[in-house]
Design an enzyme around this catalytic site. Structure first.
Site, PDB file in Angstrom:
ATOM      1  N   ASN A  66       0.818  -1.217   0.000  1.00 40.02           N
ATOM      2  CA  ASN A  66       0.000   0.000   0.000  1.00 40.02           C
ATOM      3  C   ASN A  66       0.858   1.275   0.000  1.00 40.02           C
ATOM      4  OD1 ASN A  66      -2.428   1.310   0.017  1.00 40.02           O
ATOM      5  ND2 ASN A  66      -2.957   0.799   2.139  1.00 40.02           N
ATOM      6  N   HIS A  74     -14.907  -6.061  10.336  1.00 41.20           N
ATOM      7  CA  HIS A  74     -14.577  -4.698  10.773  1.00 41.20           C
ATOM      8  C   HIS A  74     -15.848  -3.973  11.159  1.00 41.20           C
ATOM      9  CE1 HIS A  74     -10.312  -3.937   9.455  1.00 41.20           C
ATOM     10  NE2 HIS A  74     -10.516  -5.229   9.281  1.00 41.20           N
ATOM     11  N   ARG A 110     -13.856  -6.569  15.007  1.00 38.70           N
ATOM     12  CA  ARG A 110     -12.866  -5.582  15.422  1.00 38.70           C
ATOM     13  C   ARG A 110     -13.601  -4.271  15.608  1.00 38.70           C
ATOM     14  NH1 ARG A 110      -7.996  -2.719  11.896  1.00 38.70           N
ATOM     15  NH2 ARG A 110      -9.526  -1.111  11.529  1.00 38.70           N
ATOM     16  N   TYR A 125      -7.707   7.655  12.037  1.00 34.86           N
ATOM     17  CA  TYR A 125      -7.310   6.713  11.000  1.00 34.86           C
ATOM     18  C   TYR A 125      -8.040   5.387  11.226  1.00 34.86           C
ATOM     19  CZ  TYR A 125      -4.519   3.439   8.315  1.00 34.86           C
ATOM     20  OH  TYR A 125      -4.122   2.462   7.435  1.00 34.86           O
ATOM     21  N   ASP A 157      -7.726  -2.503  17.157  1.00 35.86           N
ATOM     22  CA  ASP A 157      -6.439  -2.154  16.541  1.00 35.86           C
ATOM     23  C   ASP A 157      -5.972  -0.809  17.088  1.00 35.86           C
ATOM     24  OD1 ASP A 157      -4.253  -1.794  14.909  1.00 35.86           O
ATOM     25  OD2 ASP A 157      -5.301  -2.279  13.047  1.00 35.86           O
ATOM     26  N   HIS A 214      -3.092   0.508  16.190  1.00 35.07           N
ATOM     27  CA  HIS A 214      -2.321   1.136  15.104  1.00 35.07           C
ATOM     28  C   HIS A 214      -0.992   1.706  15.578  1.00 35.07           C
ATOM     29  CE1 HIS A 214      -4.975   0.565  11.751  1.00 35.07           C
ATOM     30  NE2 HIS A 214      -6.000   0.989  12.454  1.00 35.07           N
ATOM     31  N   GLU A 266      -4.372  -5.181  18.950  1.00 36.30           N
ATOM     32  CA  GLU A 266      -3.432  -5.297  17.829  1.00 36.30           C
ATOM     33  C   GLU A 266      -2.502  -4.086  17.791  1.00 36.30           C
ATOM     34  OE1 GLU A 266      -5.473  -5.471  14.081  1.00 36.30           O
ATOM     35  OE2 GLU A 266      -3.693  -4.801  13.015  1.00 36.30           O
ATOM     36  N   GLU A 313       1.681  -6.666  11.262  1.00 31.35           N
ATOM     37  CA  GLU A 313       1.235  -6.465   9.877  1.00 31.35           C
ATOM     38  C   GLU A 313       2.242  -5.635   9.086  1.00 31.35           C
ATOM     39  OE1 GLU A 313      -2.576  -4.443  10.424  1.00 31.35           O
ATOM     40  OE2 GLU A 313      -1.646  -2.554   9.852  1.00 31.35           O
ATOM     41  N   ARG A 354       0.755 -11.389  12.800  1.00 28.88           N
ATOM     42  CA  ARG A 354      -0.116 -10.756  11.807  1.00 28.88           C
ATOM     43  C   ARG A 354       0.483 -10.761  10.402  1.00 28.88           C
ATOM     44  NH1 ARG A 354      -4.682  -9.055  11.351  1.00 28.88           N
ATOM     45  NH2 ARG A 354      -4.348  -6.841  10.950  1.00 28.88           N
ATOM     46  N   HIS A 391      -2.995 -10.516   8.575  1.00 26.70           N
ATOM     47  CA  HIS A 391      -3.517  -9.264   8.039  1.00 26.70           C
ATOM     48  C   HIS A 391      -4.351  -9.561   6.789  1.00 26.70           C
ATOM     49  CE1 HIS A 391      -2.288  -5.052   6.301  1.00 26.70           C
ATOM     50  NE2 HIS A 391      -3.424  -4.980   6.961  1.00 26.70           N
ATOM     51  N   ASP A 451      -6.045  -3.780   1.062  1.00 28.45           N
ATOM     52  CA  ASP A 451      -4.860  -3.565   0.229  1.00 28.45           C
ATOM     53  C   ASP A 451      -4.100  -4.867  -0.010  1.00 28.45           C
ATOM     54  OD1 ASP A 451      -4.642  -2.403   3.103  1.00 28.45           O
ATOM     55  OD2 ASP A 451      -2.606  -3.056   2.700  1.00 28.45           O
ATOM     56  N   GLU A 464      -8.235 -11.968   9.395  1.00 31.49           N
ATOM     57  CA  GLU A 464      -8.910 -10.685   9.158  1.00 31.49           C
ATOM     58  C   GLU A 464      -9.622 -10.728   7.808  1.00 31.49           C
ATOM     59  OE1 GLU A 464      -6.271  -7.312   8.852  1.00 31.49           O
ATOM     60  OE2 GLU A 464      -7.924  -5.887   8.974  1.00 31.49           O
ATOM     61  N   TRP A 487       0.892   6.262  13.249  1.00 28.95           N
ATOM     62  CA  TRP A 487      -0.454   6.485  12.788  1.00 28.95           C
ATOM     63  C   TRP A 487      -1.417   6.548  13.950  1.00 28.95           C
ATOM     64  CZ3 TRP A 487      -0.574   1.486   9.546  1.00 28.95           C
ATOM     65  CH2 TRP A 487       0.434   1.515   8.569  1.00 28.95           C
TER      66      TRP A 487
HETATM   67  C1  CS2 Z   1      -5.185  -2.159   9.486  1.00 28.49           C
HETATM   68  C2  CS2 Z   1      -5.044  -1.827   8.027  1.00 28.49           C
HETATM   69  O1  CS2 Z   1      -6.334  -4.072   8.817  1.00 28.49           O
HETATM   70  C3  CS2 Z   1      -5.669  -3.566   9.685  1.00 28.49           C
HETATM   71  O2  CS2 Z   1      -5.388  -4.112  10.732  1.00 28.49           O
HETATM   72  O3  CS2 Z   1      -4.136  -1.854  10.298  1.00 28.49           O
HETATM   73  O4  CS2 Z   1      -6.045  -0.976   7.683  1.00 28.49           O
HETATM   74  C4  CS2 Z   1      -3.721  -1.187   7.629  1.00 28.49           C
HETATM   75  O5  CS2 Z   1      -3.586   0.044   8.254  1.00 28.49           O
HETATM   76  C5  CS2 Z   1      -3.640  -1.072   6.144  1.00 28.49           C
HETATM   77  O6  CS2 Z   1      -3.767  -2.340   5.587  1.00 28.49           O
HETATM   78  C6  CS2 Z   1      -2.346  -0.408   5.725  1.00 28.49           C
HETATM   79  O7  CS2 Z   1      -2.094  -0.648   4.394  1.00 28.49           O
HETATM   80 MG    MG Z   2      -3.861  -3.274  11.824  1.00 27.97          MG
END
Ligand code: CS2
Ligand code: MG
Length: 402
Positions: free
Chosen positions: A37, A122, A147, A159, A210, A212, A236, A262, A283, A312, A316, A339, A402
C-alpha cells in the site's frame, strides 16, 4: 518445466493492486500478489528490474531453491519492498505447482486442519452508540468476531474510522493527508467503548481492537489492564513493534492477548516477540512476508511457543494475497483467526476467486492452485492512481505513529 515469461500487472479497480503473472512452457501460469500500500511502483520495479530477469528459465517446481536464491542472493536482506516482491514470486510458484498437480495449495502444505476459517469483521462507528449499532449488524450477519474501532471524542478524524458508511480504504488519492492524534483522549475513551459493547452484546462475541502502533509501552500496559475485564480476543499493534523489547513491559502488566506484525516482513522481526512469548498472534501475511514458503516457517516457529496466526487481511491485500493466506489458514494447526475486509464490488471485474464468507467463516473451494484468476483486459480499464497512507501528528504538530 521452465518459466518462460513473467509480467507485472498494476491495476486500480477501486484501489491499486500489483499482481505478478508467471508463465511456463507447459501453458500453466501462476499468480502472486505484490501490492504494498502506497509503495506499489517500488515493488513493481523490484520485480521487473531485479527479480524477474533471473526468474525466467528456472524450473517452477523448485520453490524452496528459488526463494533462497532471491532472499540470500539479494545480499540486501529483508525490507518491505523486497519481501513483497519475493512473496509474489513464491506465491505464483505455489499456484503453478497446485495447478500442475491438480490440487489446491492447502493440500500441498499439510491438507485441511479444519473445514472453515473463522474471520473477524470490521466494525466502525462515529461514536460509541453507532459502534454498538454496527456490532449488532455484524452479529446479525453471522460474525462471531468483530474488530471495534470508533471515532474518539475530541479527535477530529481517526485513522481507520471512515465517515458514515464509506468503504474502509486506508490510502487516499494523492500525497499523504495529515491527521491528528491524542493518546490521552484515546486512552480515556477506549475502555468505555469496550464496556458499552460488552454490555450491549454479551460475553460470547470475540472483540478485537487495533491500536495502530500509537502507544508507548507503558501506555499500552495501562490500556491492556483496563481492557482486561472485557476480555478482548486481542489488542493489535499496541506499540510499534520494531522495538521488540518494548512488549516486555506490556506483558508484565497485562494478560490481554496481543497481535502484532502487519508491518513486519520476515520471521526475524519476531524472534524476541515469539521466543519470549510476548505476543499471542502473528499478523504478517504471506503477501508481505516472503510468500507462502516463509509464512509456513514463521507459523512453525510461532507454534512451538503457543503463538497463533491472525493474518492481516485488509483491502490492500489483493484477492490473490488473501487466497494465499486462506490456504495457509486452512492447513496450519496454529491458525487463530483471519482478518476479512471485503473488497469493493468493482474488484470482481478484474479478479475472480474461490473463497466465500458465510456466517462469519470463510470457505475455500478445492479448485487447483490458489483458485484465483485475473482478467488482464479488464485490469487495463483501471490504470494506476497514486494514493498514500496518511501521516499522523500529535495535536501540537509533532509527527507520531499512525
Ligand atoms: C489495518 C489496516 O487491517 C488492519 O489491521 O491496520 O487498515 C492497515 O492500516 C492497512 O492495511 C495499511 O495498508
Ligand atoms: Mg492493523
Amino acid at each position: 518445466m521452465k518459466i518462460t515469461d513473467a509480467r507485472v500487472i498494476v491495476s486500480c479497480p477501486g484501489r491499486n493492486f500489483v499482481t505478478l503473472k508467471v508463465m511456463t512452457d507447459g501453458g500453466v501460469y501462476g499468480l502472486g500478489d505484490a501490492t504494498l500500500n502506497g509503495r506499489e511502483k517500488a515493488v513493481a520495479s523490484c520485480l521487473e528490474d531485479h527479480l524477474l530477469p533471473s526468474l525466467i528459465g528456472r524450473d517452477p517446481a523448485n520453490i524452496e531453491d528459488v526463494w533462497h536464491y532471491f532472499y540470500k542472493g539479494a545480499y540486501w536482506k529483508r525490507g518491505g519492498v523486497n519481501m513483497a516482491a519475493i512473496a509474489a514470486v513464491d506465491t505464483a510458484l505455489w499456484d503453478i505447482k497446485g495447478k500442475v498437480l491438480g490440487t489446491p495449495v492447502y493440500n500441498l502444505i499439510g491438507g485441511r486442519s479444519r473445514d472453515r476459517i473463522m474471520v473477524y469483521a470490521h466494525v466502525t462507528g462515529g461514536d460509541a452508540a453507532e459502534t454498538v449499532d454496527r456490532v449488532h449488524e455484524a452479529t446479525a450477519a453471522g460474525f462471531r468476531a468483530v474488530r471495534i474501532q470508533s471515532g474518539i471524542p475530541g479527535i477530529d478524524h481517526t485513522y481507520g474510522v471512515p465517515h458514515g458508511r464509506a468503504p474502509y480504504e486506508p490510502a487516499e488519492p494523492g500525497l499523504p493527508r495529515e491527521y491528528f492524534w491524542d493518546s490521552s483522549r484515546y486512552l480515556n475513551f477506549i475502555p468505555k467503548l469496550f464496556a458499552r459493547v460488552r454490555q450491549a452484546c454479551g460475553d460470547e462475541l470475540h472483540l478485537l481492537h487495533d491500536v495502530h502502533h500509537r502507544l508507548t509501552p507503558v501506555e499500552a500496559a495501562r490500556l491492556g489492564r483496563e481492557l482486561e475485564p472485557f476480555h478482548p480476543f486481542w489488542i493489535e499493534d499496541p506499540v510499534s513493534g520494531e522495538l521488540q523489547e518494548g512488549l516486555r513491559l506490556l506483558r508484565a502488566h497485562s494478560v490481554v492477548p496481543v497481535a502484532i506484525g502487519e508491518v513486519f516482513n520476515s520471521v526475524y522481526d519476531y524472534t524476541a516477540l515469539i521466543s519470549e512469548q510476548l505476543i499471542d498472534f502473528v499478523r504478517l501475511p504471506p503477501a508481505h512476508g516472503g510468500g507462502i514458503t516463509h509464512a509456513l516457517k514463521t507459523a512453525a516457529f510461532a507454534s512451538i511457543y503457543h503463538v497463533q496466526t491472525g493474518f492481516h487481511g485488509a483491502t490492500d491485500i489483493s484477492p490473490v494475497g488473501l487466497a494465499a493466506a486462506l490456504h495457509c489458514d486452512l492447513a496450519l494447526n496454529n491458525f487463530g483467526i483471519q482478518e476479512y475486509m471485503p473488497h469493493q464490488e468493482v474488484v470482481r471485474e478484474v479478479f475472480s476467486w474461490n473463497y466465500e464468507c458465510r456466517d462469519g467463516d470463510m470457505y475455500l473451494s478445492d479448485r487447483p492452485g490458489l483458485g484465483v484468476d485475473i482478467d488482464e483486459t479488464k485490469a487495463k480499464k483501471y490504470p494506476y492512481r497514486p494514493a498514500s497512507l496518511p501521516v499522523n501528528r500529535k495535536t501540537d504538530g509533532t509527527v507520531s505513529y499512525w
